[in-house]
Design a protein around this motif. Sequence first.
Motif, PDB file in Angstrom:
ATOM      1  N   MET A  96       0.837  -1.108  -0.100  1.00  0.00           N
ATOM      2  CA  MET A  96      -0.064   0.000  -0.101  1.00  0.00           C
ATOM      3  C   MET A  96       0.979   1.170   0.124  1.00  0.00           C
ATOM      4  SD  MET A  96      -3.128   1.175   2.703  1.00  0.00           S
ATOM      5  CE  MET A  96      -3.549  -0.424   2.711  1.00  0.00           C
ATOM      6  N   THR A  97       0.696   2.270  -1.208  1.00  0.00           N
ATOM      7  CA  THR A  97       1.413   3.201  -1.088  1.00  0.00           C
ATOM      8  C   THR A  97       1.262   4.467  -0.070  1.00  0.00           C
ATOM      9  OG1 THR A  97       0.141   4.190  -2.843  1.00  0.00           O
ATOM     10  CG2 THR A  97       2.088   2.727  -3.409  1.00  0.00           C
ATOM     11  N   ASN A 130      -6.478   9.121  -2.897  1.00  0.00           N
ATOM     12  CA  ASN A 130      -6.212   9.705  -4.517  1.00  0.00           C
ATOM     13  C   ASN A 130      -5.075  10.631  -4.206  1.00  0.00           C
ATOM     14  OD1 ASN A 130      -7.170  12.465  -3.812  1.00  0.00           O
ATOM     15  ND2 ASN A 130      -8.961  11.511  -3.298  1.00  0.00           N
ATOM     16  N   ARG A 131      -4.359  10.846  -5.607  1.00  0.00           N
ATOM     17  CA  ARG A 131      -3.014  11.695  -5.568  1.00  0.00           C
ATOM     18  C   ARG A 131      -3.480  13.142  -5.269  1.00  0.00           C
ATOM     19  NH1 ARG A 131       0.930   9.289  -9.043  1.00  0.00           N
ATOM     20  NH2 ARG A 131       0.340   7.413  -9.884  1.00  0.00           N
ATOM     21  N   THR A 132      -4.551  13.654  -5.565  1.00  0.00           N
ATOM     22  CA  THR A 132      -4.940  15.092  -5.325  1.00  0.00           C
ATOM     23  C   THR A 132      -4.994  15.207  -3.686  1.00  0.00           C
ATOM     24  OG1 THR A 132      -6.159  15.274  -7.202  1.00  0.00           O
ATOM     25  CG2 THR A 132      -6.590  16.698  -5.322  1.00  0.00           C
ATOM     26  N   GLY A 133      -5.564  14.268  -2.928  1.00  0.00           N
ATOM     27  CA  GLY A 133      -5.704  14.269  -1.557  1.00  0.00           C
ATOM     28  C   GLY A 133      -4.172  14.424  -0.786  1.00  0.00           C
ATOM     29  N   LEU A 158       5.478  11.559  -1.600  1.00  0.00           N
ATOM     30  CA  LEU A 158       5.581  10.032  -2.141  1.00  0.00           C
ATOM     31  C   LEU A 158       4.366   9.395  -2.578  1.00  0.00           C
ATOM     32  CD1 LEU A 158       7.939   8.601   0.776  1.00  0.00           C
ATOM     33  CD2 LEU A 158       8.508   9.098  -1.741  1.00  0.00           C
ATOM     34  N   GLY A 159       3.276   9.760  -1.620  1.00  0.00           N
ATOM     35  CA  GLY A 159       1.927   8.995  -2.232  1.00  0.00           C
ATOM     36  C   GLY A 159       1.634   9.839  -3.592  1.00  0.00           C
TER      37      GLY A 159
END
Length: 223
Positions: free
Chosen positions: A1-2, A80-83, A209-210
């Motif tokens: 899990m990233t 999500n990447r935005t978060g 990183l996420g």
Amino acid sequence: MTCCEGWTSCNGFSLLVLLLLGVVFNAVPLIFNLVEEDEGLKNPISCFEWWFPGIIGAGVMVIPATTMSLAARKRACCNNRTGMFLSSLFNVITIIGAVYCMLVSIQALCKGPLICNYQGNGTAACEFSFRNFSDIQLESLNLQWFFDDSCIPTASHTSSGSDGRMQGLHFDSEENKHRILHLAVFIALLLVGILEALCGLSQIVIGFLGCLCGVSRRRSQIV
């Protein structure tokens, strides 16, 4: 899990605790003076609590990052990447507030309480300006105003050696009350600022990183 929801949630909880501590520590000298003098604006402990380092710097400016990080517990921040990007962005504001809190605390520790001010025991002796920060020097952070037997300008005394220090420093006079309270409050605010900056930096690293590595499919598919 990233996406590390556990670390982000821990950061959020830590920031919440530090936020509350910053507000409380900032309010202590204001409340103390109001209770002791019954006039909260006439004779404060110092000018620096009125810069609100704990209420604004370590408090209000930390709320966005704290809210975003605590949302990770409900998977509203880290799915999500935005978060993840917003999590890092809000923590930049946290670091700015923490640095402000640290700078004001360092300057307060350098100057000491108003009762030790040679220009007089009143807010007129203080200049509320960010230009004061440029005058901060580490060598001036020697807390001499605290270790002397007395810091009142009219007192005729000379600084004694280490054997004479701290003599008579008890919570039994107005001068000593102001000195002890000033030292305790601004050391506490300095520590709060340092810890908030560390939490903010760690969350920025995790957030980027996420954002770069993406989120796990299993998490992103959960509705």
